[in-house]
Design an enzyme around this catalytic site. Structure first.
Site, PDB file in Angstrom:
ATOM      1  N   ARG A  84     145.071  -2.891  -4.619  1.00 60.12           N
ATOM      2  CA  ARG A  84     145.079  -2.600  -3.185  1.00 60.12           C
ATOM      3  C   ARG A  84     144.802  -3.871  -2.384  1.00 60.12           C
ATOM      4  NH1 ARG A  84     140.484   1.556  -2.389  1.00 60.12           N
ATOM      5  NH2 ARG A  84     139.600   0.314  -4.070  1.00 60.12           N
ATOM      6  N   LYS A 128     130.536  -4.883   1.868  1.00 60.37           N
ATOM      7  CA  LYS A 128     131.148  -4.563   0.573  1.00 60.37           C
ATOM      8  C   LYS A 128     131.804  -5.768  -0.085  1.00 60.37           C
ATOM      9  CE  LYS A 128     134.647  -1.584  -1.560  1.00 60.37           C
ATOM     10  NZ  LYS A 128     135.527  -2.677  -2.031  1.00 60.37           N
ATOM     11  N   ALA A 172     139.159   5.160  -0.779  1.00 61.97           N
ATOM     12  CA  ALA A 172     139.131   6.089  -1.913  1.00 61.97           C
ATOM     13  C   ALA A 172     138.233   7.285  -1.663  1.00 61.97           C
ATOM     14  CB  ALA A 172     138.678   5.366  -3.171  1.00 61.97           C
ATOM     15  N   TRP A 174     134.863 -12.252 -15.813  1.00 62.37           N
ATOM     16  CA  TRP A 174     134.343 -12.935 -14.625  1.00 62.37           C
ATOM     17  C   TRP A 174     134.050 -14.393 -14.940  1.00 62.37           C
ATOM     18  CZ3 TRP A 174     129.506 -15.168 -13.550  1.00 62.37           C
ATOM     19  CH2 TRP A 174     129.296 -15.502 -12.204  1.00 62.37           C
TER      20      TRP A 174
END
Length: 563
Positions: free
Chosen positions: A101, A112, A280, A416
């Site tokens: 997205r 966020k 979502a 990561w």
């Protein structure tokens, strides 16, 4: 004497040091030429509308759905694992693309953060993707607000459709977190300035146009869906649609470029489609169907994600997006972290860096519930343990053994820190499960069932609730919707992401709770009914210290503080 601690660059520093390839070279990896692209600078492009007609008869590749446990402030790294897995699949010899997205500007400037992955598993150019990108969200904002302007103009100009100003359900939108705009009054200043009425703003990603853009197959389907959008009700109670106002063509015109998928790349130059971004917990939380369909035709493996946990994004991916696009995921990845599971087990956020095996043990119920749901859906699945530097070997071994004892596939991921190399074990397990043919997708309800039965199925089979309660308003709305012929649409539950219940404070695996539906909203163009639970807000607010306070740009245009 201890060696000095390793200094890990920030996401933005890693992204700025990356060696990007021209997007034309990235396109060549999936069989596309420069003629198939509409370039937005050197490193991003939209696919030409002609591409689909050439590839639509090809066989689909494998589809990998990445989801997660219930998110916590500790972080799970679902987007990071999605990107890292795509890179890892390429490293083990599979042709893979990523489908994500687009991030919303509001949360990026709030708390966020973005949705471009992190560390050495990011999509690039990260700064552009997290800010304005190719202008898709601006186009949606403009199209949405054009409809709003036409509604108020119609009321001002004799109101031939007999719209009840008290029952206009189409708010305005803005892609920022701004709580002051949740409830406003428009039309003040006298007769020349319109009819005064209550109004409000939602965030752009909560617009039904965003959901429509992400479910429409093409421009024609987009226009038909926009025309079906319910914007208000007449004095006699009948619905008023965008088609009644005659503005579906203009709205579609504003979105004619936005519907074309965006092509970018990861840090390791894996092709990535980043397109669309519905919330979502308000909408269905998946990237666009057009991007996913293109990716499936152009690659051996498509790795896509669904927002938040299994109970939100994955449930809606299966019940809404998969139904709309006839998608059949081959395997699901459930991202879990020791940190988040400890928080679900009662450990406070400030103590998550300390070993806490008892909290981890108590938090496993959350993962267990999501595994049960995935099993009920009939999807082969693997738990991806997204490793954090503070995780102890004892904690990681506990989580790994907990899965193995229950016959659950599990793989440690370090994407990561290590990029694709840190996800090769996960990639091999994904390939094994995908090629096993074990997945047999089983939705948990039939769209033809009554509205209350569909809501109950989600609440009980996915959340683990004892049942569902409805406010008098919600009861009335269900009866009205079914009378209007909307009862056979899928349900899109609007619920907190932090808990399996509708109470964000109930972490872990809550028991003996009921879900309360306080309101329903028709998203007829998108093709679902939204059931709002708890205290869900469609326009977020900013935190005490927004992330925007740490962002800056220097005289050369170099970005700072963007994660």
């Amino acid at each position: 004497m201890k060696p000095p601690a390793k200094t890990i660059p920030s996401d933005i520093e890693i992204a700025q040091q990356a060696e990007k390839k021209p997007i034309t070279e990235i396109a060549e990896k999936i069989g596309l030429s420069e003629d198939d692209l509409e370039l937005y600078g050197k490193y991003k492009a939209k696919l030409s509308s002609d591409v689909w007609n050439r590839i639509k008869t090809r066989q689909d590749g494998r589809l990998v759905l990445v989801t997660a446990i219930s998110p916590t402030p500790a972080g799970e790294g679902k987007s990071t694992v999605t990107v890292g897995l795509g890179q890892a699949l390429n490293k083990i010899g599979k042709q893979a693309v990523v489908a994500l997205r687009e991030p919303s500007l509001g949360p990026s400037m709030g708390i966020k953060g973005g949705a471009a992955g992190g560390g050495y598993s990011q999509v690039l150019p990260m700064e552009d993707i997290n800010l304005h990108f190719t202008g898709d969200f601006h186009a949606i904002t403009s199209a949405h607000n054009a409809i709003s302007a036409v509604i108020d103009n119609h009321i001002h100009r004799e109101n031939e459709l007999n719209i009840d100003p008290r029952r206009i359900v189409w708010k305005r939108v803005l892609d920022l977190n701004d709580r002051a705009l949740r409830h406003i009054v428009v039309g003040l200043g006298g007769k020349a300035h319109g009819m005064p009425r209550e109004d409000g703003f939602d965030i752009t990603v909560a617009s039904e146009l965003m959901a429509i853009l992400c479910l429409a197959r093409d421009l024609e389907d987009l226009k038909e869906r926009i025309g079906r959008v319910v914007v208000a009700y007449r004095f006699n109670g009948s619905p008023v649609t965008v088609s009644d106002l005659g503005v579906e063509g203009a709205a579609t015109l504003l979105l004619k470029n936005a519907i074309q998928p965006n092509l970018v790349q990861t840090l390791e130059n894996t092709p990535a489609f980043v397109h669309g971004g519905p919330f979502a917990n308000i909408a269905h939380g998946c990237n666009s169907l057009t991007a996913t369909r293109h990716a499936l035709k152009l690659s051996e493996y498509t790795v896509t994600e669904a927002g938040f946990g299994v109970d939100l994004g994955a449930e809606k991916f299966i019940h809404i997006k998969s139904r709309s696009g006839n998608l059949k995921p081959d395997v699901a990845v459930i991202v879990a972290t020791v940190r988040a599971l400890k928080m679900h087990g009662g450990a406070p956020k400030e103590e998550l860096t300390r070993p806490h095996l008892q909290a981890l043990r108590q938090g496993m119920g959350n993962l267990e519930r999501h595994l049960e749901t995935m099993k009920n859906f009939g999807l082969a699945h693997v738990v991806a343990i997204n490793r954090f530097p503070t995780d102890t070997e004892e904690e990681l071994n506990f989580l790994r053994h907990w899965c193995q004892e229950r016959g659950v596939s599990v793989a440690l991921t370090e994407v990561w820190e290590k990029g694709g190399a840190g996800g090769e074990a996960l990639a091999r397990e994904v390939v094994r499960l995908a090629e096993s043919g074990r997945s047999r997708l089983r939705p948990l309800y039939d769209p033809e069932q009554p509205v209350r039965a569909k809501i109950a199925a989600i609440a009980q089979k996915v959340y683990g609730a004892d049942g569902v309660d409805y406010t008098p308003e919600a009861e009335k709305q269900i009866d009205e919707f079914e009378a209007n012929g909307w009862g056979d649409l899928p349900i899109c539950m609007a619920k907190t992401q932090y808990s399996l219940s509708d109470n964000p404070r109930l972490l872990g695996r809550p028991e003996k709770f009921r879900i309360q539906v306080r309101e329903l909203r028709p998203s007829i163009g998108a093709g679902f009914l939204v059931a709002l639970t708890g205290n869900m807000l469609t326009m977020p607010g900013l935190p005490k210290k927004p992330a925007a306070l740490g962002m800056d740009v220097d005289a050369e245009g170099r970005v700072y503080g963007l994660f």
